[in-house]
Write a protein that holds these residues in place. Structure first.
Motif, PDB file in Angstrom:
ATOM      1  N   GLY A   1      10.279  45.515 -19.646  1.00  0.00           N
ATOM      2  CA  GLY A   1      11.200  45.890 -20.719  1.00  0.00           C
ATOM      3  C   GLY A   1      10.498  46.142 -22.039  1.00  0.00           C
ATOM      4  O   GLY A   1      11.067  45.957 -23.108  1.00  0.00           O
TER       5      GLY A   1
ATOM      6  N   LYS B   1      14.197  47.210 -29.936  1.00  0.00           N
ATOM      7  CA  LYS B   1      14.865  46.011 -30.462  1.00  0.00           C
ATOM      8  C   LYS B   1      14.129  45.473 -31.685  1.00  0.00           C
ATOM      9  O   LYS B   1      14.750  45.077 -32.684  1.00  0.00           O
ATOM     10  CB  LYS B   1      14.928  44.931 -29.379  1.00  0.00           C
ATOM     11  CG  LYS B   1      15.872  45.235 -28.232  1.00  0.00           C
ATOM     12  CD  LYS B   1      15.836  44.104 -27.213  1.00  0.00           C
ATOM     13  CE  LYS B   1      16.789  44.364 -26.058  1.00  0.00           C
ATOM     14  NZ  LYS B   1      16.748  43.280 -25.068  1.00  0.00           N
TER      15      LYS B   1
ATOM     16  N   THR C   1      12.128  46.749 -25.730  1.00  0.00           N
ATOM     17  CA  THR C   1      11.831  45.688 -26.703  1.00  0.00           C
ATOM     18  C   THR C   1      11.248  46.270 -27.988  1.00  0.00           C
ATOM     19  O   THR C   1      11.504  45.756 -29.082  1.00  0.00           O
ATOM     20  CB  THR C   1      10.853  44.664 -26.088  1.00  0.00           C
ATOM     21  OG1 THR C   1      11.438  44.130 -24.899  1.00  0.00           O
ATOM     22  CG2 THR C   1      10.559  43.526 -27.056  1.00  0.00           C
TER      23      THR C   1
ATOM     24  N   ASP D   1       8.350  39.366 -18.607  1.00  0.00           N
ATOM     25  CA  ASP D   1       9.627  39.280 -17.919  1.00  0.00           C
ATOM     26  C   ASP D   1       9.848  37.839 -17.460  1.00  0.00           C
ATOM     27  O   ASP D   1       9.108  37.332 -16.610  1.00  0.00           O
ATOM     28  CB  ASP D   1       9.609  40.238 -16.720  1.00  0.00           C
ATOM     29  CG  ASP D   1      10.918  40.241 -15.951  1.00  0.00           C
ATOM     30  OD1 ASP D   1      11.791  39.411 -16.252  1.00  0.00           O
ATOM     31  OD2 ASP D   1      11.065  41.084 -15.043  1.00  0.00           O
TER      32      ASP D   1
ATOM     33  N   THR E   1      11.486  38.513 -22.160  1.00  0.00           N
ATOM     34  CA  THR E   1      12.692  39.321 -21.919  1.00  0.00           C
ATOM     35  C   THR E   1      13.492  38.753 -20.750  1.00  0.00           C
ATOM     36  O   THR E   1      12.998  37.947 -19.967  1.00  0.00           O
ATOM     37  CB  THR E   1      12.317  40.782 -21.607  1.00  0.00           C
ATOM     38  OG1 THR E   1      11.523  40.823 -20.418  1.00  0.00           O
ATOM     39  CG2 THR E   1      11.534  41.393 -22.748  1.00  0.00           C
ATOM     40  N   LYS E   2      14.735  39.201 -20.656  1.00  0.00           N
ATOM     41  CA  LYS E   2      15.647  38.871 -19.548  1.00  0.00           C
ATOM     42  C   LYS E   2      15.936  37.376 -19.442  1.00  0.00           C
ATOM     43  O   LYS E   2      16.163  36.856 -18.344  1.00  0.00           O
ATOM     44  CB  LYS E   2      15.089  39.410 -18.217  1.00  0.00           C
ATOM     45  CG  LYS E   2      14.794  40.919 -18.255  1.00  0.00           C
ATOM     46  CD  LYS E   2      14.201  41.415 -16.959  1.00  0.00           C
ATOM     47  CE  LYS E   2      13.746  42.862 -17.098  1.00  0.00           C
ATOM     48  NZ  LYS E   2      13.089  43.379 -15.899  1.00  0.00           N
TER      49      LYS E   2
ATOM     50  N   LEU F   1      17.825  40.794 -29.580  1.00  0.00           N
ATOM     51  CA  LEU F   1      16.500  40.184 -29.668  1.00  0.00           C
ATOM     52  C   LEU F   1      16.607  39.042 -30.675  1.00  0.00           C
ATOM     53  O   LEU F   1      16.985  39.246 -31.822  1.00  0.00           O
ATOM     54  CB  LEU F   1      15.447  41.201 -30.121  1.00  0.00           C
ATOM     55  CG  LEU F   1      14.006  40.693 -30.152  1.00  0.00           C
ATOM     56  CD1 LEU F   1      13.490  40.449 -28.740  1.00  0.00           C
ATOM     57  CD2 LEU F   1      13.092  41.677 -30.881  1.00  0.00           C
TER      58      LEU F   1
ATOM     59  N   GLY G   1      14.442  38.192 -25.525  1.00  0.00           N
ATOM     60  CA  GLY G   1      15.442  39.226 -25.266  1.00  0.00           C
ATOM     61  C   GLY G   1      16.595  38.629 -24.490  1.00  0.00           C
ATOM     62  O   GLY G   1      16.407  38.050 -23.420  1.00  0.00           O
TER      63      GLY G   1
ATOM     64  N   VAL H   1       4.860  41.485 -24.041  1.00  0.00           N
ATOM     65  CA  VAL H   1       6.228  41.450 -23.514  1.00  0.00           C
ATOM     66  C   VAL H   1       6.170  40.960 -22.072  1.00  0.00           C
ATOM     67  O   VAL H   1       5.525  41.579 -21.223  1.00  0.00           O
ATOM     68  CB  VAL H   1       6.893  42.838 -23.582  1.00  0.00           C
ATOM     69  CG1 VAL H   1       8.311  42.773 -23.040  1.00  0.00           C
ATOM     70  CG2 VAL H   1       6.899  43.360 -25.016  1.00  0.00           C
TER      71      VAL H   1
END
Length: 494
Positions: free
Chosen positions: A111, A118, A115, A221, A247-248, A281, A273, A219
């Motif tokens: 992502g 964001k 991001t 996940d 993220t996620k 964010l 995220g 970044v």
């Protein structure tokens, strides 16, 4: 998010704190805590070291001989969780008269491009003038994706044709373009791979050496668990990261990455995220995350979310109407709309201390979905006339039937809604004459009733389905007999 680790960890700590504490049952209980952490995909060495530190503090005389040793142990676990994930510096240095460079890196699918958008949106809201740079020339759709995101956010995007340029040239030319367009921050969306390889690292190191970015952010996940931690370590060895964006975190993540990444790499998680939308964010707060993991809610995040999404003037007007007893169904529907802006009801409930268990209970019950219930209630109110919303006492049987037909509901549901609203209005009028302490007590009583799975509000739907038409017939027959009895009494008196 983190439901599994929250449940397992709180159960393990609960087993320790029930009954009389001794060094033996603390060590046994911490074994369960370590198991809960490992099941959440926390790095083994991190989980072991964490439990050793907690045990060392928990078996001391200060804890075992205290008045409330159970609370002391929960406090130790909380502090160690905070230390495990923090401290964190959320600041992104932007110097006046200079162009700050933020280099974003990561594997494909984490992502990263989203991001970047964001982060640009967040910086824009803080008064910065960011520019997005499409430095990912490996993935054909990356440039187009960044253009679309830049348009949505409202920031310029610098790009060049992949066939006639290189990532380093794109970044160098973007720095010149940023000065021309009066942008003081450039965000480099660099290339990723499905796995870490030499060519990827060489490309990133070249950009790092030529541009000398102010911050390098990775970044990751959160869904990949320990893989996220391993990739963070590899990137940090090559680039000396300044922070991680996880993220996620709103997905089905077990929480291992959030708890392990700082301990393994020494690099803190700066941001998280919380969804696909470009405004989702959030700064990562170790203390708030520790509270959530221990099932204690997160009031600070709840208040910040409310401030971002709710209309303060509208809320004040609604509160005034409530306390004056002038709150009608129009206001009720507006209030539900305000709450929906904050996110799903289950996600909001998890931020309220003590309400996380109620959310889990709803998940375990078939058909319990507060978001669907809100939509259904709004459909019922929308099927009423303006006069009916202001004066719900005017709604008789024929009007109930009409509203039910218009909203696809049962007349009994309309009746239940009106009764609940009447009860709530009466409660608001009572609270209007109370002092602050009595109001707080009344609100706690409401919360306790809501958390009781046997309360009327929780079981109402099922009671209605069991009651059916036979209950209505029985009630009608009972009223008929009562009328006949009263008629006979009147004849006797004559």
């Amino acid at each position: 998010m983190l439901e599994s680790i929250t449940e397992n960890l709180t159960n393990a700590i609960g087993n320790i704190t029930r009954g009389k504490l001794s060094e033996g049952n603390i060590r046994e209980g911490m074994g369960e805590v370590r198991k809960a952490l490992l099941e959440a995909d926390v790095n083994y060495d991190v989980a072991k070291a964490f439990c050793d530190r907690v045990t060392e503090q928990a078996v001391g005389d200060k804890v075992l001989k205290s008045l409330k040793p159970g609370e002391q142990i929960v406090g130790i676990v909380y502090n160690e969780l905070v230390n495990l994930m923090g401290p964190v510096d959320h600041s992104i240095a932007i110097r006046r008269g200079e162009t700050s460079i933020i280099m974003m890196c990561g594997l494909q699918g984490a992502g990263k491009t989203t991001t970047c958008g964001k982060l640009a949106k967040m910086l824009l809201a803080e008064g910065a003038k960011p520019m997005l740079v499409a430095a990912d020339l490996q993935r054909p759709a990356a440039i187009e994706q960044l253009k679309v995101i830049g348009e949505q956010v409202g920031v310029p995007v610098y790009w060049e044709e992949a066939s006639s340029s290189t990532p380093v040239k794109v970044c160098q030319n973007a720095k010149k373009a940023a000065k021309q367009q009066d942008c003081n921050v450039i965000i480099l969306d660099t290339a990723g791979r499905l796995h870490i390889d030499d060519s990827l690292m060489k490309e990133l190191i070249q950009i790092d050496n030529k541009l000398m970015p102010n911050q390098v952010l990775l970044v990751c996940d959160a869904m990949t668990g320990q893989d996220a931690v391993n990739s963070a370590k590899a990137f940090n060895d090559a680039l000396e990261l300044d922070g991680v964006i996880l993220t996620k975190l709103d997905g089905d993540t077990r929480g291992g990455a959030a708890l392990s990444v700082k301990a393994v790499t020494g690099v803190p998680i700066k941001f998280a995220g919380m969804g696909e939308k470009l405004d989702l964010l959030e700064p990562f707060h170790p203390d708030r995350m520790a509270q959530r993991i221990l099932g204690q809610g997160d009031i600070a995040t709840l208040l910040e979310t409310a401030q971002r999404h709710m209309d303060a003037d509208e809320l004040e007007a609604q509160q005034k109407k409530m306390l004056e007893g002038k709150f009608d169904l129009n206001d009720f529907m507006k209030a539900m709309g305000q709450i929906q802006k904050m996110g799903s009801m289950k996600s909001i409930m998890k931020l309220i201390p003590g309400m996380g268990q109620l959310s889990q209970a709803m998940d375990a019950m078939d058909g319990m979905d507060p978001d669907k219930d809100i939509k259904r209630v709004k459909a019922m109110i929308s099927s009423m006339t303006e006069d009916e919303r202001r004066n719900p006492e005017k709604i008789d049987r024929s009007r109930r039937n009409r509203i039910a037909t218009g909203s696809g509901a049962d007349p009994a549901e309309i009746n239940d809604l009106l009764k609940q609203f009447k009860d709530m209005s009466g409660m608001m009028q009572q609270m209007a004459g109370m002092g602050m302490g009595d109001r707080m007590k009344a609100m706690r009583d409401i919360q306790n009733e809501a958390m009781n799975p046997n309360s009327r509000s929780m079981s109402q739907g099922k009671q209605r389905s069991k009651r059916g038409e036979t209950t209505k017939d029985a009630l009608r027959e009972k009223k008929k007999k009562e009328r006949q009895r009263q008629k006979k009494n009147r004849k006797r008196k004559k």
